[in-house]
Design a protein around this motif. Structure first.
Motif, PDB file in Angstrom:
ATOM      1  N   GLU A  90       0.835  -1.199   0.000  1.00 21.90           N
ATOM      2  CA  GLU A  90       0.000   0.000   0.000  1.00 21.90           C
ATOM      3  C   GLU A  90       0.867   1.245   0.000  1.00 21.90           C
ATOM      4  OE1 GLU A  90      -0.308  -2.333   2.497  1.00 21.90           O
ATOM      5  OE2 GLU A  90      -2.027  -3.418   1.678  1.00 21.90           O
ATOM      6  N   VAL A 104      -3.824  10.251  -3.241  1.00 16.87           N
ATOM      7  CA  VAL A 104      -4.534   8.997  -3.472  1.00 16.87           C
ATOM      8  C   VAL A 104      -3.886   7.882  -2.679  1.00 16.87           C
ATOM      9  CG1 VAL A 104      -5.394   9.608  -5.757  1.00 16.87           C
ATOM     10  CG2 VAL A 104      -3.184   8.531  -5.560  1.00 16.87           C
ATOM     11  N   GLN A 110      -6.767  -1.407  -6.366  1.00 13.17           N
ATOM     12  CA  GLN A 110      -7.615  -0.328  -5.879  1.00 13.17           C
ATOM     13  C   GLN A 110      -6.834   0.982  -5.788  1.00 13.17           C
ATOM     14  OE1 GLN A 110      -9.335  -1.251  -2.097  1.00 13.17           O
ATOM     15  NE2 GLN A 110     -10.276   0.746  -1.833  1.00 13.17           N
ATOM     16  N   VAL A 111      -7.460   2.064  -6.272  1.00 11.91           N
ATOM     17  CA  VAL A 111      -6.928   3.419  -6.129  1.00 11.91           C
ATOM     18  C   VAL A 111      -8.071   4.270  -5.599  1.00 11.91           C
ATOM     19  CG1 VAL A 111      -5.935   5.402  -7.319  1.00 11.91           C
ATOM     20  CG2 VAL A 111      -5.330   3.099  -8.051  1.00 11.91           C
ATOM     21  N   GLN A 112      -7.832   4.965  -4.476  1.00  5.36           N
ATOM     22  CA  GLN A 112      -8.897   5.747  -3.854  1.00  5.36           C
ATOM     23  C   GLN A 112      -8.403   7.159  -3.575  1.00  5.36           C
ATOM     24  OE1 GLN A 112     -10.408   3.957  -0.318  1.00  5.36           O
ATOM     25  NE2 GLN A 112     -12.078   5.424  -0.106  1.00  5.36           N
ATOM     26  N   THR A 113      -9.225   8.166  -3.943  1.00  4.49           N
ATOM     27  CA  THR A 113      -8.888   9.562  -3.687  1.00  4.49           C
ATOM     28  C   THR A 113      -9.046   9.844  -2.201  1.00  4.49           C
ATOM     29  OG1 THR A 113      -9.703  10.169  -5.868  1.00  4.49           O
ATOM     30  CG2 THR A 113      -9.436  11.945  -4.278  1.00  4.49           C
ATOM     31  N   LEU A 114      -8.003  10.392  -1.584  1.00  3.90           N
ATOM     32  CA  LEU A 114      -8.040  10.737  -0.172  1.00  3.90           C
ATOM     33  C   LEU A 114      -8.286  12.222   0.042  1.00  3.90           C
ATOM     34  CD1 LEU A 114      -4.997   8.602   1.046  1.00  3.90           C
ATOM     35  CD2 LEU A 114      -7.425   7.973   1.050  1.00  3.90           C
TER      36      LEU A 114
END
Length: 129
Positions: A90, A104, A110-114
């Protein structure tokens, strides 16, 4: 006479068998061609042409790739500003998209905007103090 000639054709070169069949039974020997200056120069020039062609294709592919991924003024429109590993697989990555930084989280599959924020600081937009 044909059967022994056929058997010889399986074991010996066809040119020798043809010479035995067509003539008076005596094989004529032709020495192999020797590498001369002209054939050597031809080989070197052919190799140089192939290498130049390969270099030209590599240059064209590199040039094409840069022009398709760059913005209108020659600057890339998307770049990674910083990256930090937070686990074995990660990462938290700061990506610059024009004048915006996007934080991100990246994990396998999986790629997630933080967080999304405007680019801080001066023109270079680098992190630091």
């Amino acid at each position: 006479m044909k059967l022994p000639v056929f058997v010889m054709g399986c074991c010996v070169s066809p040119g020798l068998v043809w010479a035995l069949e067509s003539g008076n039974g005596h094989a004529t020997y032709a020495p192999p061609t020797v590498l001369t200056w002209t054939t050597g120069i031809q080989i070197v020039l052919s190799l140089g042409l192939v290498l130049a062609l390969m270099a030209g294709v590599a240059w064209a592919l590199k040039k094409f790739q840069w022009s398709s991924s760059s913005a209108g003024n020659g600057r890339q429109s998307l770049r990674i500003v910083s990256s930090l590993a937070v686990g074995q697989r990660e990462r938290v990555v700061v990506v610059e998209l024009q004048d915006t930084w996007v934080v991100v989280g990246v994990a396998p599959g999986q790629v997630q905007t933080l967080h999304v924020l405007p680019r801080p600081g001066g023109k270079d937009g680098e992190l630091g103090g």
